[in-house]
Design a protein around this motif. Structure first.
Motif: not given
Length: 142
Positions: A100-124
């Motif tokens: 469960l800890r490993a899955v949580r880390e993966q989901v957390g990393a996906q969230l960070v990636r998705a938030e950065k991608a959204r911010e990049a879209l907004a900036a563009d």
């Protein structure tokens, strides 16, 4: 006491009691009329089984605890076999927690990636908050 009373007092069903009997976890005593007959010791066995089941133990894992009580010990977990079941269950739980800890880390990393991608879209787009992302599956705006 009869099966219905035992089931009610134990918070279970007569069907479950018959099943426990068929698995050898509950004694199959009969009175003179052929009805199943139980006593306070049987209620204690059922309480032990139900407590362990509520903790996630498989039915067969309750057997050493039941046998310990039947042997006259004051608690179902005062026998070596019961302690072994506890140890195995803790090992299983530790492994699940690790997964469960490993899955949580993966989901957390996906969230960070998705938030950065959204911010990049907004900036563009030059728009605060950016454009709303399109739903990839339905082709609709969210």
């Amino acid at each position: 006491m009869r099966i219905g009373e035992l089931a009610e007092r134990a918070g279970t069903t007569t069907r479950a009691l018959r099943y426990y009997e068929s698995r050898g976890l509950l004694p199959a005593r009969r009175d003179a009329q052929g009805h199943r007959s139980y006593d306070e010791r049987d209620l204690r066995l059922l309480t032990q089984i139900r407590t362990l089941r509520d903790f996630g133990f498989e039915l067969e894992e309750t057997r050493p605890f039941v046998e310990c009580l039947r042997a006259g010990h004051p608690e179902g977990d005062s026998c070596p076999a019961s302690l072994g079941v506890y140890r195995r269950k803790l090992d299983q739980l530790d492994a699940l927690i690790g997964e469960l800890r490993a899955v949580r880390e993966q989901v957390g990393a996906q969230l960070v990636r998705a938030e950065k991608a959204r911010e990049a879209l907004a900036a563009d787009a030059g728009v605060p908050g950016g454009p709303e992302p399109r739903c990839e599956l339905g082709g609709q705006q969210r």
